[in-house]
Scaffold this active site. Structure first.
Site, mmCIF file in Angstrom:
data_model
loop_
_atom_site.group_PDB
_atom_site.id
_atom_site.type_symbol
_atom_site.label_atom_id
_atom_site.label_comp_id
_atom_site.label_asym_id
_atom_site.label_seq_id
_atom_site.Cartn_x
_atom_site.Cartn_y
_atom_site.Cartn_z
ATOM 1 C CB SER A 3 31.206 14.544 -69.137
ATOM 2 O OG SER A 3 30.124 15.170 -70.238
HETATM 3 N N1 SAH Z 1 27.230 18.585 -71.004
HETATM 4 C C1 SAH Z 1 26.349 17.566 -70.019
HETATM 5 C C2 SAH Z 1 26.873 16.478 -70.639
HETATM 6 C C3 SAH Z 1 25.094 15.431 -70.767
HETATM 7 S S1 SAH Z 1 25.098 13.938 -71.976
HETATM 8 C C4 SAH Z 1 26.575 17.303 -68.687
HETATM 9 O O1 SAH Z 1 27.453 18.126 -67.171
HETATM 10 O O2 SAH Z 1 25.672 17.155 -67.637
HETATM 11 C C5 SAH Z 1 24.913 15.013 -74.112
HETATM 12 C C6 SAH Z 1 23.331 15.647 -73.508
HETATM 13 O O3 SAH Z 1 23.556 15.895 -75.022
HETATM 14 C C7 SAH Z 1 22.512 14.933 -73.166
HETATM 15 O O4 SAH Z 1 22.026 15.748 -71.998
HETATM 16 C C8 SAH Z 1 21.127 14.695 -74.781
HETATM 17 O O5 SAH Z 1 19.782 14.270 -74.129
HETATM 18 C C9 SAH Z 1 21.764 16.129 -75.140
HETATM 19 N N2 SAH Z 1 21.677 15.755 -76.589
HETATM 20 C C10 SAH Z 1 21.561 14.946 -77.312
HETATM 21 N N3 SAH Z 1 21.149 14.907 -78.623
HETATM 22 C C11 SAH Z 1 21.766 16.320 -78.749
HETATM 23 C C12 SAH Z 1 20.919 17.304 -79.829
HETATM 24 N N4 SAH Z 1 20.510 17.070 -80.937
HETATM 25 N N5 SAH Z 1 21.222 18.017 -79.022
HETATM 26 C C13 SAH Z 1 20.642 18.919 -78.138
HETATM 27 N N6 SAH Z 1 21.286 18.575 -76.912
HETATM 28 C C14 SAH Z 1 21.606 16.705 -76.943
#
Ligand code: SAH
Length: 225
Positions: free
Chosen positions: A73
Site C-alpha cells: 500500500s
Molecule cells: N497490507 C499489505 C497490503 C497488501 S495488498 C502490505 O502492507 O503490503 C492486499 C493483500 O490482500 C494482498 O496480499 C492479497 O493477496 C490479500 N488478499 C486479498 N484477498 C484476501 C482474502 N480474502 N484473504 C486474505 N488476504 C487477501
C-alpha cells in the site's frame, strides 16, 4: 535465521534516513497528524519489504508491485488507516486482513502488543514470516487463510484493518469485532469505486463513517497455495 544487518536496516542514498524524513514531511503536508504514527513510519524500513530492484522507490508516496498481482500500500494510506484504527485509543491487539509484504503489520507491531495478520497467498505469508524473523518483529502472528472468515481463534478484536477491498463488509469480521471496537476497511466492487469506511461497534450496532475514496486490490475468495 540470519538477522538483517544494522546497515541494511538504516539504508543508504535513496533508502537513507534523510530520504525517509522527506516522506514523513510529505505525509504531514497531506494531513497525517498522529505523531506516534509518523514516528513509527519514520523508523520502519519500508525498503526491506520490497524486492531489491524496487527498494530505491520505497520512500516515494506510492503503492508498488510485490508480485502475485498485488501491491504494497501507498505510505499515505498506511498512515491514514493506522491513524483511523487508533482513533478510539490504542488497542491491545489488531487483526489485519491482507498481510501482503508485511509492511502494514510491521508498522502496527510498534503500536500494539500483538498483531494477527492473515493472507490468502501462501508465498506472501511465507515471505513475511522470514522478514519478521530477520528483522526481529516478534509480536506478529501470521496465518495463510481466506481473511473474509477473519481469525476466529483470537477473536474478538478491538481493532481490525482490511487492506484488500471486498464488495461488501464480510459478516465474520463484524462478528469478530469487540464491543467498542473499530474496523477500517475499503469497500467497493471495482478499483475505481471504493471508499474507506470506519465502522464502530456499540453493542449490536455498527456505526459506519465514510472517508476518502481509495484504490485497493480486490479481496478475493479462497486461500491459494
Ligand atoms: N497490507 C499489505 C497490503 C497488501 S495488498 C502490505 O502492507 O503490503 C492486499 C493483500 O490482500 C494482498 O496480499 C492479497 O493477496 C490479500 N488478499 C486479498 N484477498 C484476501 C482474502 N480474502 N484473504 C486474505 N488476504 C487477501
Amino acid at each position: 535465521m540470519l538477522k538483517t544487518s544494522k546497515a541494511a536496516v538504516e539504508g543508504i542514498g535513496m533508502t537513507s534516513q534523510r530520504t525517509r524524513n522527506r516522506l514523513i514531511e510529505r505525509l504531514k503536508e497531506k494531513g497525517i497528524s498522529n505523531e506516534t504514527v509518523l514516528e513509527v513510519m519514520r523508523t520502519t524500513p519500508r525498503h526491506l519489504f520490497l524486492d531489491e530492484a524496487l527498494s530505491h522507490r520505497a520512500y516515494e508516496d506510492s503503492s508498488l508491485p510485490i508480485g502475485h498481482g498485488v501491491t504494497i500500500s501507498q505510505p499515505y494510506i498506511v498512515a491514514r488507516m493506522t491513524e483511523l484504527l487508533l482513533s478510539a485509543g490504542i488497542p491491545d491487539k489488531v487483526l489485519e486482513v491482507g498481510t501482503g509484504s508485511g509492511y502494514q503489520a510491521a508498522v502496527l507491531s510498534h503500536l500494539v502488543k500483538q498483531v494477527y495478520s492473515v493472507e490468502r497467498v501462501a508465498a506472501l505469508t511465507d515471505q513475511a514470516r522470514v522478514r519478521f524473523s530477520q528483522l526481529d518483529y516478534n509480536n506478529i502472528s501470521l496465518k495463510h487463510t481466506d481473511g473474509s472468515w477473519g481469525w476466529e481463534e483470537y477473536a474478538q478484536y478491538p481493532a481490525i484493518i482490511v487492506t484488500a477491498a471486498p464488495a461488501e463488509v464480510p459478516a465474520a469480521l463484524l462478528a469478530q469485532l469487540a464491543d467498542g471496537g473499530v474496523l477500517v476497511i475499503p469497500v467497493g466492487s471495482q478499483e475505481s469505486n471504493q471508499s474507506l469506511l470506519i465502522i464502530k461497534r456499540q453493542g449490536d450496532e455498527f456505526i459506519r463513517n465514510k472517508h476518502e475514496d481509495v484504490f485497493f486490490v480486490p479481496m478475493l475468495d479462497g486461500a491459494k497455495r
